[in-house]
Scaffold this motif. Sequence first.
Motif, PDB file in Angstrom:
ATOM      1  N   THR A  59       0.995  -1.185  -0.038  1.00  0.00           N
ATOM      2  CA  THR A  59      -0.260  -0.017  -0.099  1.00  0.00           C
ATOM      3  C   THR A  59       0.920   1.252  -0.239  1.00  0.00           C
ATOM      4  N   VAL A  60       1.852   1.331   0.750  1.00  0.00           N
ATOM      5  CA  VAL A  60       2.831   2.561   0.887  1.00  0.00           C
ATOM      6  C   VAL A  60       3.595   2.519  -0.643  1.00  0.00           C
ATOM      7  N   VAL A 102     -11.316   0.308  -0.205  1.00  0.00           N
ATOM      8  CA  VAL A 102     -10.757   1.563  -0.016  1.00  0.00           C
ATOM      9  C   VAL A 102     -10.305   1.597   1.624  1.00  0.00           C
ATOM     10  N   GLY A 103     -11.283   1.092   2.319  1.00  0.00           N
ATOM     11  CA  GLY A 103     -10.979   1.432   3.928  1.00  0.00           C
ATOM     12  C   GLY A 103     -10.027   0.505   4.209  1.00  0.00           C
ATOM     13  N   THR A 104      -9.738  -0.670   3.611  1.00  0.00           N
ATOM     14  CA  THR A 104      -8.762  -1.532   3.869  1.00  0.00           C
ATOM     15  C   THR A 104      -7.188  -0.769   3.660  1.00  0.00           C
ATOM     16  N   ALA A 151      -2.474   3.638   7.000  1.00  0.00           N
ATOM     17  CA  ALA A 151      -2.126   4.321   8.285  1.00  0.00           C
ATOM     18  C   ALA A 151      -1.285   3.489   9.111  1.00  0.00           C
ATOM     19  N   ARG A 152      -1.523   2.209   9.229  1.00  0.00           N
ATOM     20  CA  ARG A 152      -0.671   1.252  10.082  1.00  0.00           C
ATOM     21  C   ARG A 152       0.622   1.280   9.655  1.00  0.00           C
ATOM     22  N   ALA A 153       0.773   1.211   8.364  1.00  0.00           N
ATOM     23  CA  ALA A 153       2.183   1.124   7.790  1.00  0.00           C
ATOM     24  C   ALA A 153       3.015   2.769   8.018  1.00  0.00           C
ATOM     25  N   LEU A 154       2.410   3.913   7.806  1.00  0.00           N
ATOM     26  CA  LEU A 154       3.008   5.011   8.104  1.00  0.00           C
ATOM     27  C   LEU A 154       3.360   5.088   9.687  1.00  0.00           C
ATOM     28  N   ARG A 155       2.516   4.573  10.454  1.00  0.00           N
ATOM     29  CA  ARG A 155       2.696   4.559  12.200  1.00  0.00           C
ATOM     30  C   ARG A 155       3.997   3.786  12.338  1.00  0.00           C
ATOM     31  N   ARG A 156       4.127   2.725  11.903  1.00  0.00           N
ATOM     32  CA  ARG A 156       5.360   1.874  11.976  1.00  0.00           C
ATOM     33  C   ARG A 156       6.633   2.725  11.291  1.00  0.00           C
ATOM     34  N   LEU A 157       6.410   3.066   9.976  1.00  0.00           N
ATOM     35  CA  LEU A 157       7.490   3.835   9.347  1.00  0.00           C
ATOM     36  C   LEU A 157       7.936   5.262  10.280  1.00  0.00           C
ATOM     37  N   ARG A 158       7.174   5.904  10.875  1.00  0.00           N
ATOM     38  CA  ARG A 158       7.338   7.069  11.850  1.00  0.00           C
ATOM     39  C   ARG A 158       8.178   6.558  12.976  1.00  0.00           C
TER      40      ARG A 158
END
Length: 168
Positions: free
Chosen positions: A119-120, A141-143, A149-156
């Motif tokens: 997704t990222v 789209v919700g998935t 969002a989960r991926a960005l949180r982990r990346l951050r």
Amino acid sequence: MKKSAEDDFRRFVHSRWPRLLRTAYLLTGHHQDAEDLVQAALARAYTRWEKVCGAHDQDAYVWRILINTNADRLRRRRIGEWLTHWLPERPAADRADQVVERSVLLDALRALPARQRATVVLRYLEDRSEAEVAALLGTGVGTVRSQTARALRRLRAELPRLTASERV
């Protein structure tokens, strides 16, 4: 395959190869695996080329094949293959900071689960919309939003830790 269809396929491959290879590299993290992935996906596309040509969006069809081929590759991962430790790129005198930043980003992408990484990569590196990503991944789209969002949180969370270890 008819000569005209084969010529269409050759033109498609010639024009899309760099982009497919970049996406595959971001999904796999290794140049050799990326080349193998693109070749396998294009082999599947070749056998279904008439169906691909009839699709509304040929690019989306082939990207979906690429993503599914990558998922199949991950499911069938053999234990008999032992990978060596990842070797960083050699920094060039004028681009050393860029190499380090790219290396840190690739390490962080490798740490993500395959679905979040997809997704990222599709959303931000391939610049596709949420709807396109959902269609390519066969989800809603919700998935896509929640996985992103989960991926960005982990990346951050991961990037500051990786950049600190690079400084040491």
